[in-house]
Design a protein around this motif. Sequence first.
Motif, PDB file in Angstrom:
ATOM      1  N   GLY A  12     -10.549  33.961 -30.485  1.00 29.32           N
ATOM      2  CA  GLY A  12      -9.508  34.331 -31.463  1.00 29.32           C
ATOM      3  C   GLY A  12      -8.831  33.047 -31.881  1.00 29.32           C
ATOM      4  O   GLY A  12      -8.656  32.127 -31.061  1.00 29.32           O
ATOM      5  N   GLY A  13      -8.452  32.990 -33.154  1.00 29.26           N
ATOM      6  CA  GLY A  13      -7.945  31.745 -33.716  1.00 29.26           C
ATOM      7  C   GLY A  13      -6.744  31.176 -32.997  1.00 29.26           C
ATOM      8  O   GLY A  13      -6.637  29.957 -32.811  1.00 29.26           O
ATOM      9  N   SER A  14      -5.819  32.050 -32.562  1.00 24.19           N
ATOM     10  CA  SER A  14      -4.593  31.507 -31.959  1.00 24.19           C
ATOM     11  C   SER A  14      -4.912  30.805 -30.645  1.00 24.19           C
ATOM     12  O   SER A  14      -4.373  29.726 -30.364  1.00 24.19           O
ATOM     13  N   TYR A  92       1.601  32.707 -30.469  1.00 25.23           N
ATOM     14  CA  TYR A  92       1.593  34.153 -30.757  1.00 25.23           C
ATOM     15  C   TYR A  92       2.896  34.747 -30.206  1.00 25.23           C
ATOM     16  O   TYR A  92       3.196  34.661 -29.020  1.00 25.23           O
ATOM     17  N   HIS A 119       1.105  33.100 -35.517  1.00 20.61           N
ATOM     18  CA  HIS A 119      -0.300  32.951 -35.944  1.00 20.61           C
ATOM     19  C   HIS A 119      -0.751  33.939 -37.005  1.00 20.61           C
ATOM     20  O   HIS A 119      -1.757  33.702 -37.662  1.00 20.61           O
ATOM     21  N   GLY A 120      -0.084  35.064 -37.138  1.00 22.41           N
ATOM     22  CA  GLY A 120      -0.547  35.978 -38.203  1.00 22.41           C
ATOM     23  C   GLY A 120      -0.265  37.410 -37.874  1.00 22.41           C
ATOM     24  O   GLY A 120       0.792  37.946 -38.224  1.00 22.41           O
ATOM     25  N   THR A 121      -1.190  38.038 -37.155  1.00 15.39           N
ATOM     26  CA  THR A 121      -1.013  39.472 -36.878  1.00 15.39           C
ATOM     27  C   THR A 121       0.208  39.732 -35.995  1.00 15.39           C
ATOM     28  O   THR A 121       0.722  40.852 -35.973  1.00 15.39           O
ATOM     29  N   ASN A 172      -3.422  24.816 -39.382  1.00 20.09           N
ATOM     30  CA  ASN A 172      -4.436  24.728 -38.325  1.00 20.09           C
ATOM     31  C   ASN A 172      -5.366  23.543 -38.580  1.00 20.09           C
ATOM     32  O   ASN A 172      -5.349  22.932 -39.659  1.00 20.09           O
ATOM     33  N   ASN A 205     -13.278  39.287 -35.816  1.00 18.68           N
ATOM     34  CA  ASN A 205     -13.176  40.258 -34.718  1.00 18.68           C
ATOM     35  C   ASN A 205     -13.380  41.691 -35.221  1.00 18.68           C
ATOM     36  O   ASN A 205     -13.009  42.640 -34.550  1.00 18.68           O
ATOM     37  N   LYS A 210     -10.201  42.784 -41.822  1.00 19.34           N
ATOM     38  CA  LYS A 210     -11.199  41.779 -42.235  1.00 19.34           C
ATOM     39  C   LYS A 210     -12.039  42.265 -43.419  1.00 19.34           C
ATOM     40  O   LYS A 210     -12.800  41.489 -43.991  1.00 19.34           O
ATOM     41  N   LYS A 280      -5.481  40.849 -44.861  1.00 17.92           N
ATOM     42  CA  LYS A 280      -4.397  40.054 -44.270  1.00 17.92           C
ATOM     43  C   LYS A 280      -5.058  38.878 -43.579  1.00 17.92           C
ATOM     44  O   LYS A 280      -6.033  39.070 -42.843  1.00 17.92           O
ATOM     45  N   GLU A 281      -4.536  37.691 -43.796  1.00 13.01           N
ATOM     46  CA  GLU A 281      -5.122  36.517 -43.126  1.00 13.01           C
ATOM     47  C   GLU A 281      -4.127  35.376 -43.262  1.00 13.01           C
ATOM     48  O   GLU A 281      -3.920  34.859 -44.349  1.00 13.01           O
ATOM     49  N   SER A 282      -3.505  35.011 -42.173  1.00 12.44           N
ATOM     50  CA  SER A 282      -2.458  33.990 -42.273  1.00 12.44           C
ATOM     51  C   SER A 282      -3.036  32.622 -42.638  1.00 12.44           C
ATOM     52  O   SER A 282      -2.391  31.829 -43.308  1.00 12.44           O
ATOM     53  N   PHE A 283      -4.258  32.356 -42.188  1.00 13.20           N
ATOM     54  CA  PHE A 283      -4.856  31.037 -42.433  1.00 13.20           C
ATOM     55  C   PHE A 283      -6.379  31.153 -42.614  1.00 13.20           C
ATOM     56  O   PHE A 283      -6.910  30.758 -43.640  1.00 13.20           O
ATOM     57  N   GLY A 284      -7.036  31.710 -41.597  1.00 17.79           N
ATOM     58  CA  GLY A 284      -8.503  31.826 -41.670  1.00 17.79           C
ATOM     59  C   GLY A 284      -9.180  30.618 -41.062  1.00 17.79           C
ATOM     60  O   GLY A 284      -9.879  29.868 -41.757  1.00 17.79           O
ATOM     61  N   LEU A 285      -8.978  30.454 -39.755  1.00 16.57           N
ATOM     62  CA  LEU A 285      -9.540  29.271 -39.084  1.00 16.57           C
ATOM     63  C   LEU A 285     -11.058  29.190 -39.236  1.00 16.57           C
ATOM     64  O   LEU A 285     -11.626  28.111 -39.339  1.00 16.57           O
TER      65      LEU A 285
END
Length: 377
Positions: A12-14, A92, A119-121, A172, A205, A210, A280-285
């Motif tokens: 997971g990105g975070s 997070y 981080h987003g969610t 990121n 995920n 997504k 929804k996507e805060s950044f998208g690593l």
Amino acid sequence: MKIGITCYPSMGGSGIIATELGIKLAERGHDIHFITSNIPFRLRKPLPNITFHQVEVNQYAVFQYPPYDITLSTKIAEVIDEYDLDILHMHYAVPHAVCGILGKQMSRKQNVKIITTLHGTDITVLGYDHSLKNGIKFGIEQSDIVTSVSHALARQTHEIIKPNKDIYTVYNFVRETEFETKHDESLKPYYNIEPDEKVLIHVSNFRKVKRIDTIIDTFAKVNQEVSSKLLLLGDGPELMDMKEKAREMGLEDRILFLGKQEWISEFYQLADIVLLLSEKESFGLTLLEAMKTGVVPIGSDAGGIKEVIKHGETGYVVEIGDSDTASRHAIRLLQNPKLYQNMQDNMLKDITERFSSDLITDQYEYYYKLMLEGNYD
Ligand code: GMT
């Protein structure tokens, strides 16, 4: 500096960002203490200046739910005291920001500083849950400094949570040695991909946000014009439905569901286009990891994606759910090597300028120093 880092250790990105940052900081000579429920998955081997402290939650008959939050806070307090930590970096908001504050209160050292990264969610999904919202607000307001991974997420945090706190954006990054810029087709035969077939990739995920249905719709349209395969990496609640959708559309031989993969860089090396069409996507690593490999991105206009992709310059950004436009961009890119090459050149230059691991680590170090000097609101 002596820095404690807490994150979710699974994929997971975070967790990835927290781990990669810890590694960068350790390389710069800081003492890093990961305080997590398991070894973070990107921490593949022992490294100098890094210590791992496991949070082990006991189960007793009386508990309906094992108290991870209290166990984590207690562990944080122990590590603060034993290693005389200067800083806690909580990744997070839920529950980590609150656990950091509680851990500090339990410790003997009351001047440890707390920085929380959103981080987003933790905001865009959990922030709407009334059973958590005030806890998130408390965690943000009681942290010394709060960062978010995009301007969009900082804005959304103010809209949803309304904290009385400044939020600073720190983007990121990818650690350059993890994602070599390289196109390598040697894996194609292992996956039954013909030498002349193009490859699109999506990694996530498999949650509803997504919009993997839009990814499949986009791919279906691309494949009508350009012979190609879609690699879908990851696992999650939508997986079975998406497999069924692929079957119903007669694409089961063209879409490869490859499950969770730890070493994704070799899959990016196979790919021509990376798709991230989330709602929804805060950044998208995942975009950045693919872009560093050399893969041109097409993303949706959700959250921070358009801060990562400069539309028309380093990739394309389309409306959420717009598989027509996404497929048109993909087809043009795949049929026009010169356009692809230009965009790839711009993209590699841009990500080096804006998302290098040194630049972003410098920014976090700057905030750490501000906190230690007491120079913040
Ligand atoms: O995408 C997810 O659901 C996982 C989530 C996480 O917490 O690991 O990712 C969030 O944090 C990443 C690292 O900062 C960002 O790159 C992702 O965009 C963000 N996910 C969402 O906002 C949906």
